[in-house]
Design a protein around this motif. Structure first.
Motif, PDB file in Angstrom:
ATOM      1  N   GLY A   1      39.483  -9.886   8.402  1.00 37.39           N
ATOM      2  CA  GLY A   1      39.273 -11.106   9.170  1.00 37.39           C
ATOM      3  C   GLY A   1      38.311 -12.054   8.476  1.00 37.39           C
ATOM      4  N   ALA A   2      37.262 -11.505   7.863  1.00 29.28           N
ATOM      5  CA  ALA A   2      36.286 -12.344   7.169  1.00 29.28           C
ATOM      6  C   ALA A   2      36.911 -13.034   5.963  1.00 29.28           C
ATOM      7  N   HIS A   3      37.719 -12.315   5.199  1.00 31.38           N
ATOM      8  CA  HIS A   3      38.387 -12.930   4.052  1.00 31.38           C
ATOM      9  C   HIS A   3      39.286 -14.083   4.504  1.00 31.38           C
ATOM     10  N   GLU A   4      40.061 -13.865   5.554  1.00 26.71           N
ATOM     11  CA  GLU A   4      40.958 -14.919   6.024  1.00 26.71           C
ATOM     12  C   GLU A   4      40.163 -16.100   6.585  1.00 26.71           C
ATOM     13  N   ALA A   5      39.073 -15.809   7.280  1.00 25.78           N
ATOM     14  CA  ALA A   5      38.247 -16.878   7.848  1.00 25.78           C
ATOM     15  C   ALA A   5      37.648 -17.750   6.753  1.00 25.78           C
ATOM     16  N   LEU A   6      37.172 -17.131   5.698  1.00 27.13           N
ATOM     17  CA  LEU A   6      36.575 -17.898   4.606  1.00 27.13           C
ATOM     18  C   LEU A   6      37.632 -18.689   3.842  1.00 27.13           C
ATOM     19  N   ASP A   7      38.822 -18.101   3.683  1.00 24.56           N
ATOM     20  CA  ASP A   7      39.913 -18.851   3.050  1.00 24.56           C
ATOM     21  C   ASP A   7      40.249 -20.108   3.866  1.00 24.56           C
ATOM     22  N   LEU A   8      40.272 -19.956   5.198  1.00 22.63           N
ATOM     23  CA  LEU A   8      40.573 -21.094   6.065  1.00 22.63           C
ATOM     24  C   LEU A   8      39.515 -22.183   5.920  1.00 22.63           C
ATOM     25  N   ALA A   9      38.244 -21.795   5.979  1.00 23.68           N
ATOM     26  CA  ALA A   9      37.173 -22.781   5.883  1.00 23.68           C
ATOM     27  C   ALA A   9      37.175 -23.470   4.523  1.00 23.68           C
ATOM     28  N   GLN A  10      37.390 -22.688   3.477  1.00 24.44           N
ATOM     29  CA  GLN A  10      37.375 -23.267   2.139  1.00 24.44           C
ATOM     30  C   GLN A  10      38.526 -24.238   1.925  1.00 24.44           C
ATOM     31  N   ALA A  11      39.638 -24.032   2.645  1.00 22.34           N
ATOM     32  CA  ALA A  11      40.755 -24.979   2.564  1.00 22.34           C
ATOM     33  C   ALA A  11      40.362 -26.343   3.099  1.00 22.34           C
ATOM     34  N   TYR A  12      39.293 -26.376   3.906  1.00 23.84           N
ATOM     35  CA  TYR A  12      38.774 -27.637   4.446  1.00 23.84           C
ATOM     36  C   TYR A  12      37.432 -28.007   3.789  1.00 23.84           C
ATOM     37  N   SER A  51      28.901  -9.883  12.035  1.00 28.46           N
ATOM     38  CA  SER A  51      29.306  -8.491  11.793  1.00 28.46           C
ATOM     39  C   SER A  51      28.544  -7.971  10.591  1.00 28.46           C
ATOM     40  N   TRP A  52      28.534  -6.647  10.429  1.00 30.44           N
ATOM     41  CA  TRP A  52      27.925  -6.065   9.229  1.00 30.44           C
ATOM     42  C   TRP A  52      28.607  -6.611   7.985  1.00 30.44           C
ATOM     43  N   VAL A  53      29.916  -6.768   8.027  1.00 25.43           N
ATOM     44  CA  VAL A  53      30.656  -7.282   6.877  1.00 25.43           C
ATOM     45  C   VAL A  53      30.159  -8.669   6.492  1.00 25.43           C
ATOM     46  N   ALA A  54      29.991  -9.545   7.480  1.00 25.40           N
ATOM     47  CA  ALA A  54      29.522 -10.903   7.187  1.00 25.40           C
ATOM     48  C   ALA A  54      28.088 -10.894   6.665  1.00 25.40           C
ATOM     49  N   ARG A  55      27.236 -10.057   7.256  1.00 25.81           N
ATOM     50  CA  ARG A  55      25.834  -9.995   6.813  1.00 25.81           C
ATOM     51  C   ARG A  55      25.703  -9.380   5.431  1.00 25.81           C
ATOM     52  N   SER A  56      26.688  -8.588   5.030  1.00 24.51           N
ATOM     53  CA  SER A  56      26.625  -7.864   3.750  1.00 24.51           C
ATOM     54  C   SER A  56      27.667  -8.394   2.765  1.00 24.51           C
ATOM     55  N   TRP A  57      28.011  -9.675   2.901  1.00 21.69           N
ATOM     56  CA  TRP A  57      29.048 -10.252   2.039  1.00 21.69           C
ATOM     57  C   TRP A  57      28.652 -10.076   0.572  1.00 21.69           C
ATOM     58  N   GLY A  58      29.588  -9.608  -0.221  1.00 19.62           N
ATOM     59  CA  GLY A  58      29.323  -9.273  -1.615  1.00 19.62           C
ATOM     60  C   GLY A  58      29.179  -7.785  -1.848  1.00 19.62           C
ATOM     61  N   PHE A  59      28.981  -7.011  -0.764  1.00 18.70           N
ATOM     62  CA  PHE A  59      28.815  -5.559  -0.891  1.00 18.70           C
ATOM     63  C   PHE A  59      30.013  -4.930  -1.596  1.00 18.70           C
ATOM     64  N   PHE A  60      31.220  -5.293  -1.180  1.00 17.39           N
ATOM     65  CA  PHE A  60      32.400  -4.656  -1.751  1.00 17.39           C
ATOM     66  C   PHE A  60      32.663  -5.112  -3.174  1.00 17.39           C
TER      67      PHE A  60
END
Length: 286
Positions: free
Chosen positions: A189-200, A218-227
């Motif tokens: 969900g975070a990847h898709e959300a960022l793709d959407l925002a970046q399109a704008y 979410s933990w994923v959003a707070r830890s962006w770059g972890f993966f």
């Protein structure tokens, strides 16, 4: 069974992204650790952290704890079902499986070792990442009987900040897979959300700042770059994509669901798409 103390030798097998920092935490706390991996350079890295290096499984003889952080069900099963290895351990041995495996595998191994009164078994997958592993601050999802859990507590006190007894062997693995599904669903969900925002023409940092104080947190959003960091570490260790959590764990989730007769359509979709998403983003970030 006699309670563990820090004079008990630990044979640690599997020195990957979590195994090696776990060994570091154990050594730092004063446990004598003998470390083994099929990759000699991984053993050398453990020796540099203060562990004794094992050239083969035979060098684990005399250890009281056998801790496994190997890649998959086949490796875990082969090790636990190696009679000479288990027979070579010290009296009242403890087998702890940190690997992410199918619940059915952990349950079967627990049942097999229950027939051996001299061996305690804990299905103990972990979560938290390599930095928390280095600090000895992982979360352990423990599937075990009360006696095995009691025996393992001093060991868990060293590697974990939180130990949750979730049930019998097999339950730990089930909870780990449930956690992984929640995490990867949030990551997708975070990847898709960022793709959407970046399109704008809105950059990722801005979206993540807003999400940090909003309902999208979410933990994923707070830890962006972890993966991205984890993927780079796997690249450096030549770990195939099929054995990385965003591939292997998701397929394990689908397999466990099929065995249980549970429909998990989100997991099925993620198993098909998540590895490509994570690897592509990591490659762009390198």
């Amino acid at each position: 069974m006699k309670q563990l103390d820090r004079s008990a030798g630990i044979g640690f097998v599997g020195l990957g992204n979590l195994g090696l920092p776990m060994v570091s935490a154990l050594v730092r706390a004063g446990w004598p650790v003998t470390a083994y991996d099929i990759r000699p350079n991984a053993v050398s890295a453990a020796v540099a952290k203060g562990a004794s290096g094992a050239a083969s499984l035979r060098d684990l003889a005399g250890c009281r704890v056998l801790a496994l952080a190997v890649p998959d069900d086949a490796a875990v099963s082969a090790l636990v079902r190696t009679p000479d290895l288990l027979a070579s351990l010290a009296d009242d041995p403890l087998v702890v499986v940190h690997s992410t495996v199918l619940p059915a595998t952990a349950k079967a191994l627990g049942q097999e070792l229950a027939d051996s009164p001299r061996t305690a078994f804990v299905d103990a997958p972990v979560s938290g990442g390599f930095e928390r592993a280095e600090r000895g601050d992982l979360t352990v999802m423990a599937g075990a009987n009360a006696e095995a859990l009691r025996l393992a507590q001093p060991y868990f006190d060293t590697i974990a900040g939180d130990v949750v007894h979730v049930g019998a062997p097999g339950a730990g693995s089930a909870v780990k897979l449930a956690n992984q599904l929640m995490m990867f669903a949030a990551l997708a969900g975070a990847h898709e959300a960022l793709d959407l925002a970046q399109a704008y023409d809105v950059d990722a940092a801005t979206v993540l700042k807003v999400a940090g104080t909003s309902t999208g947190d979410s933990w994923v959003a707070r830890s962006w770059g972890f993966f991205d960091q984890v993927a780079a570490a796997y690249d450096a260790a030549d770990v195939p994509v099929a054995y990385r959590p965003w591939s292997k764990d998701l397929w394990d989730i689908v397999a466990a669901a099929r065995t249980a007769g549970v429909s998990l359509p989100v997991a099925g979709l993620l198993a098909q798409t998540m590895a490509e998403t994570v690897e592509r983003h990591a490659a762009r970030s390198s």
